[in-house]
Design an enzyme around this catalytic site. Structure first.
Site: not given
Length: 595
Positions: A391, A310, A409, A402
């Site tokens: 992205s 992770d 990003k 978002y």
């Protein structure tokens, strides 16, 4: 490139430099290539040297500044080869002519060749495609970085002609959309290239790309699937050395680490790298998925290793990289792909979800980057490559949802440039690239959103990674917006409805981002139409970002609200002279190319 085999490509200015390199490469890819040039004997010599290739190069004498010769050349193509499927507008001239006292003839010649000649050839090629029902043709303008920066104290007319080409690219794109055609348009803008055009003494004192590097870019653009439009790719001359090996072969047997390799983009990248003969370490929380993928790749020339990790847990990251060192020696390539997305409100959402996005998307990426760089450094690996799967959300303002994801990003975009600068300061040749997809079919986006919007496949992004890794060591591809952008990939719509045309008015040059009308909230449809009207009235000659910002401000002042989701990919704003490029953020770089 298989789908282009046997089809017809026209390359202007094919007698030397970039044009000759492109003509040669297309011939090797089994195309029927028509090389137009004033010095036709050079194209004839090149054609003889390519006689053993699967394609054929035809030499046709043509000065693109002479319309009669252009019309005659395209008539010859129609009569002998049927018509044109690809046009590469490469012909250009450069004179160091003063605006205040220079030769009018030289100024006129630059306009006639670089702008009008390009336009006449474009019209003839498009008409050829249209009358034959060719809807998958491609028109590529070999532009210049001079078409995107202000001129210095010399060659101002040359810069003006290349700025004109930038505007013509966008104008052509809009016309083609209006005609409901799927013919693609790309502008490829090199910086300094080793050709006959620049002064010899300038080439001796400045790093430059090779003509073959630009030809490789053309092949990549043409080789993308019809549903993929490459918005733009920036190349830099990374070193003064040159290694002609421009494929994935040099990576065979070396070690690549891919984070978030259990599904989607990460799994696709891990699979492709394994097929290319690399030792791939797939890090993932759901390690059993990577193990299953590894079993399916047992016949591949490389090997995929599954390691549970992770990336938001630093001890697990350290343990994973220790495993790589102990078992495989170290890292040569890092693909920072792991990312999470939660639809969490900034004003009332879960703190845990906000924290998770930061921990995975930003901090986890940073920890993995540090470990990979240290691994490369301690082993003297100076040709390694670090790729951030960013992205498009890292280059545009967020909408009403978002916001934290977009913020992470944007952080990745900044971290890419920060890492690049640190590596340059350390005098290392390790390369850094950020790849910024739009919507991709993965487990991350909401299912209902994917059902209603065109999206890329994870394999499309994996192809982009292979292209970046496969470029020669002296070529660096950077994705950094607004300072050093690189690969933007968008899904082309299956059709272009009339109502979609206006919705793309403020889209930047070369992008074909699909913005369906049904993505706009129905309650704001009238406001949206008003926003489109404002966008269409904003000065076209403003840089795309300023057009968008101006439209937004006008809209907000008039209606007291924001226009909704952003439809503008931030365009590069550069303030520069010929030798040193400086962006509005103070960034400096060497030679550039972008698509």
């Amino acid at each position: 490139m298989e789908r282009w085999a046997g089809r017809v490509a026209v390359v202007t200015g094919a007698s030397s430099g970039i044009g000759a390199a492109i003509a040669a490469e297309l011939t090797k890819k089994s195309l029927s290539v028509v090389g137009l040039a004033r010095r036709v004997e050079r194209v004839q010599e090149l054609s003889k040297s390519l006689q053993s290739e699967s394609g054929k190069l035809y030499a046709v004498k043509c000065d693109v500044s002479n319309e009669a010769e252009v019309l005659a050349a395209f008539k010859w193509i129609k009569d002998n080869l049927g018509g044109v499927d690809i046009l590469i507008n490469n012909a250009a001239v450069l004179y160091d002519t003063s605006l205040t006292s220079g030769s009018t003839e030289e100024l006129k010649k630059m306009l006639d060749v670089n702008v009008l000649g390009l336009s006449v050839c474009t019209k003839q090629a498009f008409q050829s495609m249209k009358e034959r029902g060719v809807d998958d043709g491609h028109i590529i303008h070999i532009n210049s970085v001079a078409g995107h920066v202000p001129p210095g104290d010399s060659v101002a007319m040359y810069f003006a002609t290349k700025h004109a080409v930038t505007a013509l690219t966008e104008g052509l794109r809009r016309e083609i959309i209006k005609l409901k055609s799927k013919i693609r348009v790309t502008s490829l803008s090199p910086g300094l290239v080793k050709t006959e055009m620049p002064p010899k003494e300038f080439l001796e004192n400045h790093p430059a790309l090779n003509a073959e590097d630009i030809a490789d870019g053309v092949l990549y653009v043409l080789g993308t699937p019809p549903h993929v439009q490459v918005g733009r790719t920036f190349y830099t001359q990374a070193t003064a050395s040159h290694n002609p090996q421009s494929s994935m072969e040099r990576w065979a047997g070396r070690v690549a680490v891919v984070t978030g390799a259990s599904s989607g983009i990460g799994a696709a990248i891990a699979a492709e790298l394994t097929k290319k003969g690399l030792k791939v370490v797939g890090l993932a929380r759901r390690v059993e998925r990577v193990q299953e993928l590894s079993k399916s790749l047992e016949s591949a020339t490389g090997k995929l290793y599954a390691v549970k990790c992770d990336v938001s847990n630093e001890p697990e990251v350290l343990a994973a990289f220790k495993w790589v060192k102990d078992n495989l020696g170290g890292v040569d390539i890092l693909i920072n792909n792991a990312g999470v997305l939660y639809d969490t409100s900034l004003t009332g959402g879960s703190t845990e979800e906000l924290k998770k996005m930061l921990d995975v998307n930003v901090l986890g990426l940073s920890v993995c980057t540090k470990q990979a760089f240290q691994s490369m450094k301690e082993r003297g690996d100076d040709d390694g490559h670090i790729i951030h799967i960013n992205s498009i959300g890292g280059h545009i303002p967020p909408g009403e949802i978002y916001a934290m994801y977009c913020a992470t990003k944007h952080a990745v975009t900044t971290l890419t440039e920060g890492l690049r600068r640190e590596i340059v300061k350390l005098k290392s040749k390790i390369r850094v690239t950020s790849l910024s997809p739009g919507l991709v079919k993965t487990e991350m986006p909401p299912k209902e959103y994917l059902e209603n919007h065109p999206a890329l496949n994870a394999e499309d992004i994996a192809d982009g990674v292979l292209y970046v890794l496969g470029t020669p060591p002296h070529v660096q591809i950077n994705t950094y917006v607004p300072e050093k952008p690189s690969v933007f990939i968008f899904k082309l719509p299956p059709s272009r409805r009339k109502e979609e045309i206006q919705e793309r008015l403020c889209a930047p040059t070369h992008t074909r981002r699909h913005i369906p009308k049904d993505t706009v909230p129905k309650t704001s449809s009238s406001l949206f139409n008003n926003f489109v009207h404002i966008c269409s009235s904003v000065q076209f000659l403003l840089p795309p970002t300023l057009r968008y910002v101006t439209a937004c401000k006008s809209f907000a002042m008039k209606y007291g609200t924001a226009p909704g989701p952003p439809f503008q990919i931030r365009e590069r704003l550069i303030s520069s002279n010929y030798t040193t490029l400086k962006t509005v953020a103070g960034r400096s770089s060497d030679t550039l190319v972008y698509i």
